[in-house]
Design a protein around this motif. Structure first.
Motif: not given
Length: 518
Positions: A219-228, A466-471
């Motif tokens: 992940a480059n940035i924090d990703i929210k649930p539902g992001d494509v 949720k996927i945090s930046k860097g995960e």
């Protein structure tokens, strides 16, 4: 295939670089493959108007009993079995158009009416079709088309009784009925736009590499649930058979996987259906001219994943069947090309060197190669693509080795396209086996943080949490902790994918219980 495999007891081990030679050694001296294929091709499923007539009568009885779904499936099967220029196909499609009209599928009814009128139809059937066309346009309230249909009937040579004229006039004045339309869901947009370095991926993720994890997605940035995160067209797909009767789906276009009801058949085999002539022609030119005879003898049913492996080879010919010679680190700078992704597919792991016995894969590839050599002009076509580069034996060695490798790559990296049913006539379910090279870059976790859905042949990957930046972004290779215990998951990862899973839920089995009430 089990009857073929039982002839072999020895084991073969080899790597990607050795597989071509291993294939040729077996192919040159093995008679079991030839005997098995000869037996298979001695029994063909051919066009048969008498059988089609029997099925049409059966479908008519189902229609009268209001068993519309069963009736639809039998009509479609009968259409495929009927000869393309015989006296039966027009009657079958005409009857199917009546079924569609009864179910308010007016667009499908109109398509079948036009198809039927292009075939042989006696005058009494033509009259019914002309009147049904008028009824469809009246129900849909399409006034210009309704007038055309009325004028056409009036100017035809057919005799219309006063009773029929009254029936027609009553429909001209009928109120509009909404037609049931196919839901063609639009493809979603990638969150934050496409990643210019990672084909079909969002810019919120990137491809990374290290020696421990190999190629993986971060992940480059924090990703929210539902992001494509991915919207990927498959590099190649092959439709799957749907039941023990060795049938293809009666509601999926063989070329594009669009859900269809009105359809047209292949001119030669009795298995495949298409949206229209354009889809049929495109599929014939790209793949089906080499597959069609195999459909007639049910080869692709028995060969399993060798079927998409054949399509992969065909797609790869225009690239010279090349493999990228770059290091895995280089893929992080660019991964994938739109026109033909074969070089990137061909770089996916095969795990051949980790397999205890490659022989079953070689035998499967041998069946495909012998089929192509004996029953198609594939090798003549192949020689035209690269004249004077290979001898016939050289081409056989190259293609056989590559198909063996591709079977292994597909076993490790392919996805099953699953459609969700939202219509009366469509069961949904598994419809094709496909390969998505970019999506394949995600590593496995028994507790994935993404979810994959399919729109026709396209895979859509959304974040499920949720996927945090860097995960790391994880997919699940079908071994989900909710449906299998830890030991089962470990065994399957080892057997099918040749690695030991150390995801968070395998490291800490107590996490499997966190959803339960205390």
């Amino acid at each position: 295939m089990d009857n073929l495999f039982k002839h072999y007891s020895r084991q073969v081990r080899c790597s990607d670089t050795e597989v071509n030679k291993e294939f040729l050694k077996i192919y040159k001296h093995d008679k079991h493959i030839e005997d098995w294929l000869t037996t298979l091709t001695s029994k063909l499923d051919l066009k048969d108007d008498a059988k089609a007539n029997t099925l049409r009568c059966q479908a008519n009885q189902l229609y009268k009993s209001k068993r519309f779904k069963d009736s639809f499936e039998i009509y479609t099967k009968a259409m495929c079995i009927a000869s393309i220029d015989g006296n039966e196909i027009g009657l079958i499609v005409a009857n199917r158009s009546a079924l569609f009209y009864m179910m308010d599928y007016f667009e499908d009814s109109l398509k079948d009416i036009e198809f039927s009128l292009q075939c042989y139809c006696p005058d009494d059937v033509k009259l019914k079709l002309y009147i049904r066309r008028i009824k469809c346009y009246a129900k849909m309230n399409v006034k210009d088309k309704l007038k055309e249909a009325l004028d056409f009937l009036e100017n035809s040579h057919l005799i219309v009784t006063d009773e029929k004229k009254t029936e027609i006039l009553s429909f001209v004045e009928i109120k509009k009925t909404d037609s049931i339309r196919e839901v063609n869901e639009e493809l979603p947009l990638l969150t934050a736009g496409p990643n210019p370095k990672f084909l079909y991926a969002s810019s919120v993720i990137r491809l990374s590499f290290d020696k421990l994890r190999g190629r993986h997605v971060i992940a480059n940035i924090d990703i929210k649930p539902g992001d494509v995160l991915f919207v990927e067209k498959p590099f190649v797909f092959a439709p799957v058979f749907v039941n023990d009767n060795i049938e293809m789906s009666s509601t999926k276009c063989y070329n594009c996987l669009k859900t269809i009801y009105s359809s047209i058949p292949c001119s030669f085999c009795v298995k495949t259906i298409y949206c229209d002539i354009n889809c049929r022609k495109k599929c014939w030119e790209e793949f089906h001219r080499w597959e069609c005879f195999g459909m007639r003898c049910n080869l692709w049913y028995y060969i399993g994943i060798g079927f998409p492996a054949l399509r992969t080879i065909i797609k790869g010919v225009s690239t010279g069947l090349c493999t990228l010679e770059t290091k895995f680190e280089d893929d992080t700078a660019r991964f994938g090309v739109v026109d033909n992704n074969y070089p990137y597919f061909n770089k996916l792991v095969s795990n051949l060197s980790k397999m205890e016995n490659v022989l079953p894969l070689i035998i499967s590839a041998g069946v495909v190669v012998l089929f192509l050599e004996t029953y198609t002009d594939f090798f003549d076509w192949l020689n035209e693509q690269s004249p004077d580069c290979y001898t016939k034996a050289g081409l056989i060695e190259l293609i056989g080795g590559q198909i063996t490798k591709h079977i292994a790559q597909l076993q490790c990296n392919s996805s099953v396209i699953h459609h969700i049913s939202n219509r009366t006539l469509d069961d949904g379910g598994s419809v094709a086996c496909a390969i998505y090279p970019s999506i394949s870059m995600m590593n496995h976790s028994c507790s994935a943080n993404v979810k994959i859905s399919y729109i026709r042949e396209v895979a859509v990957v959304r974040a499920s949490e949720k996927i945090s930046k860097g995960e790391e972004v994880f997919n699940c290779y079908g071994i989900d902790y909710r449906y299998a215990d830890r030991q089962t998951r470990q065994d399957r990862c080892s057997q099918y994918y040749h690695f030991t899973c150390d995801c968070k839920i395998c490291q800490r089995p107590e996490l499997e219980m966190f959803v339960l009430d205390e």
